[in-house]
Motif scaffolding. Structure first.
Motif, PDB file in Angstrom:
ATOM      1  N   PRO A  26      48.433  -6.418  13.744  1.00 10.32           N
ATOM      2  CA  PRO A  26      47.743  -7.702  13.601  1.00 10.32           C
ATOM      3  C   PRO A  26      47.469  -8.320  14.973  1.00 10.32           C
ATOM      4  O   PRO A  26      48.255  -8.157  15.898  1.00 10.32           O
ATOM      5  N   PHE A  27      46.322  -8.992  15.096  1.00  7.34           N
ATOM      6  CA  PHE A  27      46.026  -9.728  16.311  1.00  7.34           C
ATOM      7  C   PHE A  27      45.441 -11.081  15.935  1.00  7.34           C
ATOM      8  O   PHE A  27      44.869 -11.256  14.861  1.00  7.34           O
ATOM      9  N   THR A  28      45.605 -12.041  16.829  1.00  5.42           N
ATOM     10  CA  THR A  28      45.268 -13.430  16.553  1.00  5.42           C
ATOM     11  C   THR A  28      43.958 -13.828  17.212  1.00  5.42           C
ATOM     12  O   THR A  28      43.595 -13.303  18.262  1.00  5.42           O
ATOM     13  N   TRP A  29      43.280 -14.762  16.598  1.00  2.00           N
ATOM     14  CA  TRP A  29      42.045 -15.346  17.117  1.00  2.00           C
ATOM     15  C   TRP A  29      42.242 -15.808  18.556  1.00  2.00           C
ATOM     16  O   TRP A  29      43.298 -16.323  18.916  1.00  2.00           O
ATOM     17  N   ARG A  30      41.210 -15.608  19.374  1.00  2.00           N
ATOM     18  CA  ARG A  30      41.217 -16.084  20.761  1.00  2.00           C
ATOM     19  C   ARG A  30      39.977 -16.933  20.987  1.00  2.00           C
ATOM     20  O   ARG A  30      38.938 -16.696  20.389  1.00  2.00           O
ATOM     21  N   LYS A  31      40.090 -17.881  21.889  1.00  2.00           N
ATOM     22  CA  LYS A  31      38.981 -18.790  22.191  1.00  2.00           C
ATOM     23  C   LYS A  31      37.720 -18.023  22.598  1.00  2.00           C
ATOM     24  O   LYS A  31      36.615 -18.373  22.187  1.00  2.00           O
ATOM     25  N   LYS A  32      37.877 -16.942  23.379  1.00  2.00           N
ATOM     26  CA  LYS A  32      36.700 -16.190  23.827  1.00  2.00           C
ATOM     27  C   LYS A  32      35.990 -15.490  22.672  1.00  2.00           C
ATOM     28  O   LYS A  32      34.841 -15.080  22.820  1.00  2.00           O
ATOM     29  N   TRP A  33      36.643 -15.350  21.516  1.00  2.00           N
ATOM     30  CA  TRP A  33      36.040 -14.723  20.343  1.00  2.00           C
ATOM     31  C   TRP A  33      35.482 -15.760  19.371  1.00  2.00           C
ATOM     32  O   TRP A  33      35.057 -15.417  18.260  1.00  2.00           O
ATOM     33  N   GLU A  34      35.454 -17.014  19.768  1.00  2.00           N
ATOM     34  CA  GLU A  34      35.095 -18.105  18.866  1.00  2.00           C
ATOM     35  C   GLU A  34      33.757 -17.866  18.151  1.00  2.00           C
ATOM     36  O   GLU A  34      33.655 -18.044  16.945  1.00  2.00           O
ATOM     37  N   LYS A  35      32.727 -17.440  18.868  1.00  2.00           N
ATOM     38  CA  LYS A  35      31.395 -17.285  18.284  1.00  2.00           C
ATOM     39  C   LYS A  35      31.178 -15.935  17.620  1.00  2.00           C
ATOM     40  O   LYS A  35      30.222 -15.759  16.877  1.00  2.00           O
ATOM     41  N   VAL A  36      32.054 -14.958  17.876  1.00  2.00           N
ATOM     42  CA  VAL A  36      31.856 -13.608  17.335  1.00  2.00           C
ATOM     43  C   VAL A  36      33.062 -13.118  16.523  1.00  2.00           C
ATOM     44  O   VAL A  36      33.226 -11.922  16.324  1.00  2.00           O
ATOM     45  N   TRP A  37      33.890 -14.026  16.032  1.00  2.00           N
ATOM     46  CA  TRP A  37      35.125 -13.647  15.336  1.00  2.00           C
ATOM     47  C   TRP A  37      34.856 -12.712  14.162  1.00  2.00           C
ATOM     48  O   TRP A  37      35.631 -11.791  13.887  1.00  2.00           O
ATOM     49  N   ASP A  38      33.752 -12.893  13.465  1.00  2.00           N
ATOM     50  CA  ASP A  38      33.439 -12.031  12.317  1.00  2.00           C
ATOM     51  C   ASP A  38      33.151 -10.597  12.741  1.00  2.00           C
ATOM     52  O   ASP A  38      33.279  -9.674  11.938  1.00  2.00           O
ATOM     53  N   GLU A  39      32.775 -10.389  13.998  1.00  2.00           N
ATOM     54  CA  GLU A  39      32.433  -9.056  14.501  1.00  2.00           C
ATOM     55  C   GLU A  39      33.594  -8.353  15.200  1.00  2.00           C
ATOM     56  O   GLU A  39      33.519  -7.154  15.451  1.00  2.00           O
TER      57      GLU A  39
END
Length: 47
Positions: A18-31
């Motif tokens: 498992p890995f957690t959401w990061r700010k740099k992935w904010e706009k592309v989290w679904d990808e």
């Protein structure tokens, strides 16, 4: 500010960790599918 435990989590498609959401992935989290560059590079080697 949000607690880390409140952030979205996904499982890496290569290693399964498992890995957690990061700010740099904010706009592309679904990808986002991989937890790290290492797993992204190994994606074709698994099997």
């Amino acid at each position: 500010m949000r607690k880390k435990s409140d952030l979205p989590v996904k499982d890496c498609v290569v290693c399964g960790r498992p890995f957690t959401w990061r700010k740099k992935w904010e706009k592309v989290w679904d990808e986002v599918r991989y937890c790290s560059d290492g797993c992204r590079k190994r994606r074709g080697a698994k099997g």
